[in-house]
Enzyme design. Sequence first.
Site, PDB file in Angstrom:
ATOM      1  N   ASN A   1      -3.933  -0.206   0.088  1.00 45.67           N
ATOM      2  CA  ASN A   1      -4.513  -1.147   1.043  1.00 45.67           C
ATOM      3  C   ASN A   1      -5.606  -0.429   1.828  1.00 45.67           C
ATOM      4  O   ASN A   1      -5.885   0.738   1.589  1.00 45.67           O
ATOM      5  CB  ASN A   1      -3.418  -1.694   1.967  1.00 45.67           C
ATOM      6  CG  ASN A   1      -2.711  -0.585   2.696  1.00 45.67           C
ATOM      7  OD1 ASN A   1      -3.311   0.142   3.475  1.00 45.67           O
ATOM      8  ND2 ASN A   1      -1.414  -0.417   2.421  1.00 45.67           N
TER       9      ASN A   1
ATOM     10  N   ASP B   1       4.315  -2.745   0.022  1.00 43.73           N
ATOM     11  CA  ASP B   1       5.633  -3.368  -0.129  1.00 43.73           C
ATOM     12  C   ASP B   1       6.136  -3.319  -1.573  1.00 43.73           C
ATOM     13  O   ASP B   1       7.325  -3.399  -1.819  1.00 43.73           O
ATOM     14  CB  ASP B   1       5.575  -4.822   0.334  1.00 43.73           C
ATOM     15  CG  ASP B   1       5.402  -4.900   1.850  1.00 43.73           C
ATOM     16  OD1 ASP B   1       6.030  -4.088   2.552  1.00 43.73           O
ATOM     17  OD2 ASP B   1       4.636  -5.761   2.332  1.00 43.73           O
TER      18      ASP B   1
ATOM     19  N   PHE C   1       4.490  -1.322  13.765  1.00 43.34           N
ATOM     20  CA  PHE C   1       3.214  -2.019  13.864  1.00 43.34           C
ATOM     21  C   PHE C   1       3.301  -3.310  13.069  1.00 43.34           C
ATOM     22  O   PHE C   1       4.043  -3.384  12.086  1.00 43.34           O
ATOM     23  CB  PHE C   1       2.087  -1.150  13.286  1.00 43.34           C
ATOM     24  CG  PHE C   1       1.462  -0.242  14.308  1.00 43.34           C
ATOM     25  CD1 PHE C   1       2.132   0.881  14.749  1.00 43.34           C
ATOM     26  CD2 PHE C   1       0.208  -0.522  14.842  1.00 43.34           C
ATOM     27  CE1 PHE C   1       1.567   1.721  15.701  1.00 43.34           C
ATOM     28  CE2 PHE C   1      -0.363   0.299  15.792  1.00 43.34           C
ATOM     29  CZ  PHE C   1       0.316   1.425  16.223  1.00 43.34           C
TER      30      PHE C   1
ATOM     31  N   LYS D   1       9.367  -9.557  13.334  1.00 38.94           N
ATOM     32  CA  LYS D   1       9.566  -8.217  12.737  1.00 38.94           C
ATOM     33  C   LYS D   1      10.322  -7.303  13.691  1.00 38.94           C
ATOM     34  O   LYS D   1      11.156  -6.510  13.281  1.00 38.94           O
ATOM     35  CB  LYS D   1       8.213  -7.589  12.372  1.00 38.94           C
ATOM     36  CG  LYS D   1       7.587  -8.213  11.135  1.00 38.94           C
ATOM     37  CD  LYS D   1       6.226  -7.620  10.802  1.00 38.94           C
ATOM     38  CE  LYS D   1       5.571  -8.458   9.709  1.00 38.94           C
ATOM     39  NZ  LYS D   1       4.190  -8.108   9.429  1.00 38.94           N
TER      40      LYS D   1
ATOM     41  N   LYS E   1      13.829  -6.025  12.209  1.00 43.19           N
ATOM     42  CA  LYS E   1      13.913  -4.604  11.835  1.00 43.19           C
ATOM     43  C   LYS E   1      14.578  -3.757  12.911  1.00 43.19           C
ATOM     44  O   LYS E   1      14.587  -2.538  12.815  1.00 43.19           O
ATOM     45  CB  LYS E   1      12.512  -4.072  11.517  1.00 43.19           C
ATOM     46  CG  LYS E   1      11.807  -4.853  10.400  1.00 43.19           C
ATOM     47  CD  LYS E   1      10.542  -4.173   9.941  1.00 43.19           C
ATOM     48  CE  LYS E   1       9.774  -5.043   8.954  1.00 43.19           C
ATOM     49  NZ  LYS E   1       8.862  -4.288   8.098  1.00 43.19           N
TER      50      LYS E   1
HETATM   51  N1  CTP Z   1       6.986  -0.868   7.007  1.00 44.41           N
HETATM   52  C1  CTP Z   1       7.802   0.088   6.447  1.00 44.41           C
HETATM   53  N2  CTP Z   1       8.092   0.043   5.125  1.00 44.41           N
HETATM   54  C2  CTP Z   1       7.618  -0.943   4.342  1.00 44.41           C
HETATM   55  C3  CTP Z   1       6.794  -1.934   4.891  1.00 44.41           C
HETATM   56  C4  CTP Z   1       6.499  -1.874   6.242  1.00 44.41           C
HETATM   57  O1  CTP Z   1       8.233   0.991   7.179  1.00 44.41           O
HETATM   58  N3  CTP Z   1       7.921  -0.955   3.061  1.00 44.41           N
HETATM   59  C5  CTP Z   1       6.721  -0.824   8.443  1.00 44.41           C
HETATM   60  C6  CTP Z   1       5.265  -0.577   8.798  1.00 44.41           C
HETATM   61  O2  CTP Z   1       4.997   0.803   8.911  1.00 44.41           O
HETATM   62  C7  CTP Z   1       5.133  -1.284  10.121  1.00 44.41           C
HETATM   63  C8  CTP Z   1       6.117  -2.445  10.019  1.00 44.41           C
HETATM   64  O3  CTP Z   1       7.013  -2.094   8.981  1.00 44.41           O
HETATM   65  O4  CTP Z   1       5.529  -0.481  11.202  1.00 44.41           O
HETATM   66  C9  CTP Z   1       5.506  -3.765   9.704  1.00 44.41           C
HETATM   67  O5  CTP Z   1       4.713  -3.666   8.555  1.00 44.41           O
HETATM   68  P1  CTP Z   1       3.933  -4.926   7.974  1.00 44.41           P
HETATM   69  O6  CTP Z   1       3.223  -4.533   6.729  1.00 44.41           O
HETATM   70  O7  CTP Z   1       3.159  -5.594   9.076  1.00 44.41           O
HETATM   71  O8  CTP Z   1       5.151  -5.924   7.659  1.00 44.41           O
HETATM   72  P2  CTP Z   1       6.059  -6.154   6.431  1.00 44.41           P
HETATM   73  O9  CTP Z   1       7.453  -5.921   6.891  1.00 44.41           O
HETATM   74  O10 CTP Z   1       5.604  -5.407   5.239  1.00 44.41           O
HETATM   75  O11 CTP Z   1       5.890  -7.726   6.238  1.00 44.41           O
HETATM   76  P3  CTP Z   1       4.681  -8.579   5.609  1.00 44.41           P
HETATM   77  O12 CTP Z   1       3.974  -7.655   4.647  1.00 44.41           O
HETATM   78  O13 CTP Z   1       5.367  -9.690   4.957  1.00 44.41           O
HETATM   79  O14 CTP Z   1       3.820  -8.994   6.765  1.00 44.41           O
END
Ligand code: CTP
Length: 404
Positions: free
Chosen positions: A208, A277, A321, A335, A339
């Site tokens: 990303n 993800d 974040f 979130k 979480k």
């Molecule tokens: N995060 C993580 N591990 C993942 C995905 C996200 O630790 N596999 C953490 C990121 O570092 C951030 C938070 O979760 O602190 C939110 O990440 P974000 O990408 O906004 O959310 P997601 O949970 O991935 O949800 P979505 O992609 O559906 O918005």
Amino acid sequence: MLENKKIVLGITGGIAAYKAAELTRTLIKAGAQVRVIMTKSAEAFITPLTLQTLSQGPVYTNLFALTERYDIAHIALADWADAFVVAPATGNVIGKIASGIADDLLTTTLMAQNKPVLVCPAMNDKMLANPAVQENIGKLIRFGYAVMESGVGELACKTTGAGRLPDIPDILDAIENLFLPRDFAGEKVLITAGPTQEPLDPVRYITNRSSGKMGYALARAAHQRGAHVTLVSGPTHLPAPRVEKVIQVRTAMEMHQAVMDCCDDATLIIKAAAVADYRPKAQALQKIKKDRGMTAVELARNPDIIADLGARKKKGLLVGFAMETEDLLDNARQKLVKKNLDMIIANNLREEGAGFQTDTNVITILDRNGKTIALEKMSKLEAAHRILDHVRTLGAQKGSRGKK
Ligand code: CTP
């Protein structure tokens, strides 16, 4: 952060004196007011005119000079300054300050002041290693001076070793530190930053647009405030910050492992990384050729690192974040709850001045007590400090995430 701060820069006679010109320029650019004191030997390396032009102010060289004003230069400068920086500091001047000798304007001014002082030693490696110099540096530290470690590399005398003037951005950091509270001293802070890369074959990967800038700013800010910082970083183009430990990883699985390995004694974990993800389910060992006619990639879900941390309910605070493009606050709060976080920093990719590649951010802080703080656009370093300020407030309320 240095806006309107009054800095007296002392330049002493070493070859690195020429770098004081760049330091002066950088300080002026950062909004500081600078007055320069040069020792006699410094004038052999760089002219007062250069420093006067760059500092946009008078350059002081002589303890007994008659000036248009009647004030006594060393006392006036000592009163005027918010902080002092000696860069470069020769072994000779370090020795004089450590021994209470005041025989020129710089050493006399330093003796007459009671402000924060940063000393940036620069000299030949053998001079630096000299036990007398080392003892004097130790004395300065005991007296409460901030002393930077010299850089290692090629020296003017063509040898390689310790003794280089630290890089200007590092000196600037250390000057900012003089004005910051050391309110994270004793804390162990774990920060993740940057994107992850999920390989499809040896050539291609899914990733990303994260630059890592926000996470690196947080690492720098926590370090400035006295924390012991471990940074787990995905691939970025940023220079490694001066923190206690930097662990470079590539994939989400590697980041998961690195975080789990060092999360136990962390008193604060901030997950600024943009973790992928999903990863390609299979990783080809050889480059995938187009004749194979591949039209779809099967994906496997990566672990949610922060959710795993939230589920473990350890000591300390957990901050995440949320980068969104719609329904920013609703998504972020969901979130936070899902979480099991203490705080979440919401930023909207679509907002001007926010997002991945920029040096600024526009953040909203949401905490587990339902508090929402929307901040205006600011540099990522400033935003990092505001996040730490709120961590401090929340930490003071002492509800560990284990109690939820
Ligand atoms: N995060 C993580 N591990 C993942 C995905 C996200 O630790 N596999 C953490 C990121 O570092 C951030 C938070 O979760 O602190 C939110 O990440 P974000 O990408 O906004 O959310 P997601 O949970 O991935 O949800 P979505 O992609 O559906 O918005």
